[in-house]
Write a protein that holds these residues in place. Structure first.
Motif, PDB file in Angstrom:
ATOM      1  N   PHE A 167       2.517  10.103 -10.145  1.00 10.60           N
ATOM      2  CA  PHE A 167       1.634  10.405 -11.273  1.00 10.60           C
ATOM      3  C   PHE A 167       1.091  11.834 -11.161  1.00 10.60           C
ATOM      4  CE2 PHE A 167       1.031   5.685 -11.990  1.00 10.60           C
ATOM      5  CZ  PHE A 167       1.494   5.681 -13.297  1.00 10.60           C
ATOM      6  N   GLU A 168       0.747  12.260  -9.954  1.00  9.03           N
ATOM      7  CA  GLU A 168       0.278  13.641  -9.747  1.00  9.03           C
ATOM      8  C   GLU A 168       1.383  14.636 -10.109  1.00  9.03           C
ATOM      9  OE1 GLU A 168      -1.537  14.563  -5.959  1.00  9.03           O
ATOM     10  OE2 GLU A 168      -2.618  12.651  -5.974  1.00  9.03           O
ATOM     11  N   GLN A 169       2.605  14.342  -9.701  1.00  8.23           N
ATOM     12  CA  GLN A 169       3.730  15.218 -10.036  1.00  8.23           C
ATOM     13  C   GLN A 169       3.914  15.304 -11.552  1.00  8.23           C
ATOM     14  OE1 GLN A 169       7.464  14.513  -7.924  1.00  8.23           O
ATOM     15  NE2 GLN A 169       6.303  13.583  -6.240  1.00  8.23           N
ATOM     16  N   PHE A 170       3.767  14.170 -12.233  1.00  7.75           N
ATOM     17  CA  PHE A 170       3.917  14.152 -13.689  1.00  7.75           C
ATOM     18  C   PHE A 170       2.864  15.061 -14.333  1.00  7.75           C
ATOM     19  CE2 PHE A 170       3.120  12.749 -17.993  1.00  7.75           C
ATOM     20  CZ  PHE A 170       4.398  12.592 -18.503  1.00  7.75           C
ATOM     21  N   GLU A 171       1.616  14.951 -13.872  1.00  4.89           N
ATOM     22  CA  GLU A 171       0.531  15.758 -14.435  1.00  4.89           C
ATOM     23  C   GLU A 171       0.816  17.253 -14.310  1.00  4.89           C
ATOM     24  OE1 GLU A 171      -3.433  14.787 -13.014  1.00  4.89           O
ATOM     25  OE2 GLU A 171      -2.944  12.647 -13.101  1.00  4.89           O
ATOM     26  N   LYS A 172       1.463  17.654 -13.226  1.00  7.67           N
ATOM     27  CA  LYS A 172       1.727  19.076 -12.963  1.00  7.67           C
ATOM     28  C   LYS A 172       3.003  19.570 -13.650  1.00  7.67           C
ATOM     29  CE  LYS A 172      -0.564  18.861  -8.489  1.00  7.67           C
ATOM     30  NZ  LYS A 172      -0.353  18.708  -7.049  1.00  7.67           N
ATOM     31  N   ALA A 173       3.875  18.667 -14.019  1.00 14.25           N
ATOM     32  CA  ALA A 173       5.169  19.050 -14.604  1.00 14.25           C
ATOM     33  C   ALA A 173       4.970  19.691 -15.974  1.00 14.25           C
ATOM     34  CB  ALA A 173       6.085  17.841 -14.698  1.00 14.25           C
ATOM     35  N   LYS A 174       5.733  20.734 -16.237  1.00 13.44           N
ATOM     36  CA  LYS A 174       5.659  21.440 -17.521  1.00 13.44           C
ATOM     37  C   LYS A 174       6.907  21.188 -18.364  1.00 13.44           C
ATOM     38  CE  LYS A 174       1.850  23.540 -16.310  1.00 13.44           C
ATOM     39  NZ  LYS A 174       0.724  22.653 -16.410  1.00 13.44           N
ATOM     40  N   ASN A 175       8.032  21.095 -17.710  1.00  7.06           N
ATOM     41  CA  ASN A 175       9.331  20.939 -18.357  1.00  7.06           C
ATOM     42  C   ASN A 175       9.523  19.495 -18.841  1.00  7.06           C
ATOM     43  OD1 ASN A 175      12.191  20.006 -18.047  1.00  7.06           O
ATOM     44  ND2 ASN A 175      12.563  22.211 -17.779  1.00  7.06           N
ATOM     45  N   LEU A 223      -1.246   4.639 -18.335  1.00  2.62           N
ATOM     46  CA  LEU A 223      -0.591   3.826 -17.308  1.00  2.62           C
ATOM     47  C   LEU A 223      -1.153   4.182 -15.938  1.00  2.62           C
ATOM     48  CD1 LEU A 223       1.555   1.745 -16.456  1.00  2.62           C
ATOM     49  CD2 LEU A 223       3.225   3.625 -16.417  1.00  2.62           C
ATOM     50  N   SER A 224      -1.300   5.469 -15.663  1.00  4.25           N
ATOM     51  CA  SER A 224      -1.864   5.924 -14.389  1.00  4.25           C
ATOM     52  C   SER A 224      -3.264   5.341 -14.189  1.00  4.25           C
ATOM     53  CB  SER A 224      -1.919   7.453 -14.356  1.00  4.25           C
ATOM     54  OG  SER A 224      -2.601   7.906 -13.219  1.00  4.25           O
ATOM     55  N   GLU A 225      -4.078   5.376 -15.225  1.00  3.63           N
ATOM     56  CA  GLU A 225      -5.440   4.834 -15.129  1.00  3.63           C
ATOM     57  C   GLU A 225      -5.430   3.330 -14.889  1.00  3.63           C
ATOM     58  OE1 GLU A 225      -7.043   6.221 -18.827  1.00  3.63           O
ATOM     59  OE2 GLU A 225      -7.286   8.274 -18.079  1.00  3.63           O
ATOM     60  N   GLU A 226      -4.538   2.620 -15.566  1.00  4.39           N
ATOM     61  CA  GLU A 226      -4.423   1.164 -15.360  1.00  4.39           C
ATOM     62  C   GLU A 226      -4.007   0.858 -13.923  1.00  4.39           C
ATOM     63  OE1 GLU A 226      -1.884  -0.785 -18.212  1.00  4.39           O
ATOM     64  OE2 GLU A 226      -3.195  -0.294 -19.895  1.00  4.39           O
ATOM     65  N   ILE A 227      -3.068   1.624 -13.415  1.00  5.48           N
ATOM     66  CA  ILE A 227      -2.581   1.390 -12.049  1.00  5.48           C
ATOM     67  C   ILE A 227      -3.683   1.707 -11.038  1.00  5.48           C
ATOM     68  CG2 ILE A 227      -0.880   2.104 -10.312  1.00  5.48           C
ATOM     69  CD1 ILE A 227       0.181   0.266 -12.689  1.00  5.48           C
ATOM     70  N   LYS A 244       0.831  -1.206   0.000  1.00  3.48           N
ATOM     71  CA  LYS A 244       0.000   0.000   0.000  1.00  3.48           C
ATOM     72  C   LYS A 244       0.870   1.263   0.000  1.00  3.48           C
ATOM     73  CE  LYS A 244      -4.325  -1.563   2.082  1.00  3.48           C
ATOM     74  NZ  LYS A 244      -5.238  -1.393   3.230  1.00  3.48           N
ATOM     75  N   ALA A 245       1.981   1.244   0.695  1.00  7.79           N
ATOM     76  CA  ALA A 245       2.899   2.396   0.694  1.00  7.79           C
ATOM     77  C   ALA A 245       3.444   2.617  -0.723  1.00  7.79           C
ATOM     78  CB  ALA A 245       4.034   2.184   1.692  1.00  7.79           C
ATOM     79  N   ASP A 246       3.765   1.532  -1.411  1.00  8.70           N
ATOM     80  CA  ASP A 246       4.202   1.627  -2.812  1.00  8.70           C
ATOM     81  C   ASP A 246       3.100   2.274  -3.666  1.00  8.70           C
ATOM     82  OD1 ASP A 246       6.614   0.367  -2.255  1.00  8.70           O
ATOM     83  OD2 ASP A 246       6.121  -1.480  -3.324  1.00  8.70           O
ATOM     84  N   HIS A 247       1.860   1.854  -3.441  1.00  9.07           N
ATOM     85  CA  HIS A 247       0.740   2.414  -4.200  1.00  9.07           C
ATOM     86  C   HIS A 247       0.653   3.927  -4.011  1.00  9.07           C
ATOM     87  CE1 HIS A 247      -1.633  -1.681  -4.094  1.00  9.07           C
ATOM     88  NE2 HIS A 247      -0.590  -1.720  -4.906  1.00  9.07           N
ATOM     89  N   ARG A 248       0.756   4.381  -2.759  1.00 13.37           N
ATOM     90  CA  ARG A 248       0.660   5.818  -2.472  1.00 13.37           C
ATOM     91  C   ARG A 248       1.818   6.584  -3.122  1.00 13.37           C
ATOM     92  NH1 ARG A 248      -3.037   3.231  -0.416  1.00 13.37           N
ATOM     93  NH2 ARG A 248      -3.564   3.379  -2.617  1.00 13.37           N
ATOM     94  N   LYS A 249       3.002   5.999  -3.106  1.00 10.63           N
ATOM     95  CA  LYS A 249       4.171   6.662  -3.697  1.00 10.63           C
ATOM     96  C   LYS A 249       3.977   6.862  -5.200  1.00 10.63           C
ATOM     97  CE  LYS A 249       9.177   6.607  -3.918  1.00 10.63           C
ATOM     98  NZ  LYS A 249      10.409   6.005  -3.446  1.00 10.63           N
ATOM     99  N   VAL A 250       3.513   5.827  -5.883  1.00  7.85           N
ATOM    100  CA  VAL A 250       3.318   5.918  -7.332  1.00  7.85           C
ATOM    101  C   VAL A 250       2.172   6.878  -7.658  1.00  7.85           C
ATOM    102  CG1 VAL A 250       2.692   4.605  -9.398  1.00  7.85           C
ATOM    103  CG2 VAL A 250       4.392   3.704  -7.836  1.00  7.85           C
TER     104      VAL A 250
END
Length: 170
Positions: A24-32, A105-109, A14-20
């Motif tokens: 994914f949230e960080q990826f969505e917000k990243a611009k660079n 991938l995020s949706e599948e996970i 479950k800790a792994d799940h929260r980390k990933v």
């Protein structure tokens, strides 16, 4: 023996799940583009390690103790994710469909996590009802996870290998 950082094997997963999910949230917000690629690589590494410890240690411990369909579906879901992980790792943010691949991938996970963590009849709920020692399992999983993390840092992990899905070349 591995550190008792998590109460048991399920808490570790479950800790792994929260980390990933956070990655994914960080990826969505990243611009660079460079930042996106770094985060995508982290996601892929985390997922490779997570699927390996589940498939090598966790799932086999419950074969014959929980519903076979639950385990079989988990392996197939992992394989779908592995295909995208390998494709994302081989690409870059400048490639067509790169962001879409990370989103899918995020949706599948999310779907996979929901099935594992579902309260009454999810995989983890079924596992808790067995006689498997979840603390001993945690220790074996942590030891393997530490090995894989060291390998990822030193030389990288190999491409993710599907187990249940047989890829057909186009």
């Amino acid at each position: 023996m591995a550190k008792a950082e998590f109460t048991d094997a399920i808490a570790l997963l479950k800790a792994d799940h929260r980390k990933v999910e956070d990655l994914f949230e960080q990826f969505e917000k990243a611009k660079n583009a460079s930042r996106k690629q770094d985060i995508a690589h982290q996601i892929c590494t985390e997922l490779k390690i997570h699927t390996m410890i589940e498939e090598e240690i966790f799932y086999p411990a419950f074969r014959g103790k929980i519903e076979d369909d639950t385990l079989d579906e988990a392996y197939v879901e992992h394989d779908g994710a592995k295909v995208l992980v390998n494709d994302i790792e081989a690409g870059s943010p400048e490639d067509d469909f790169y962001d879409a691949k990370v989103t899918v991938l995020s949706e599948e996970i999310k779907h996979h996590v929901k099935e594992e963590e579902r309260q009454s009849d999810g995989m983890f709920a079924q596992c808790r009802k067995t006689d498997v020692d979840l603390v001993e399992l945690r220790d074996r999983m942590m030891a393997r996870k530490q090995e894989l993390m060291a390998q990822a840092k030193a030389s990288g992990l190999p491409v993710a290998k599907p187990r249940a899905v047989h890829l057909v070349a186009a």
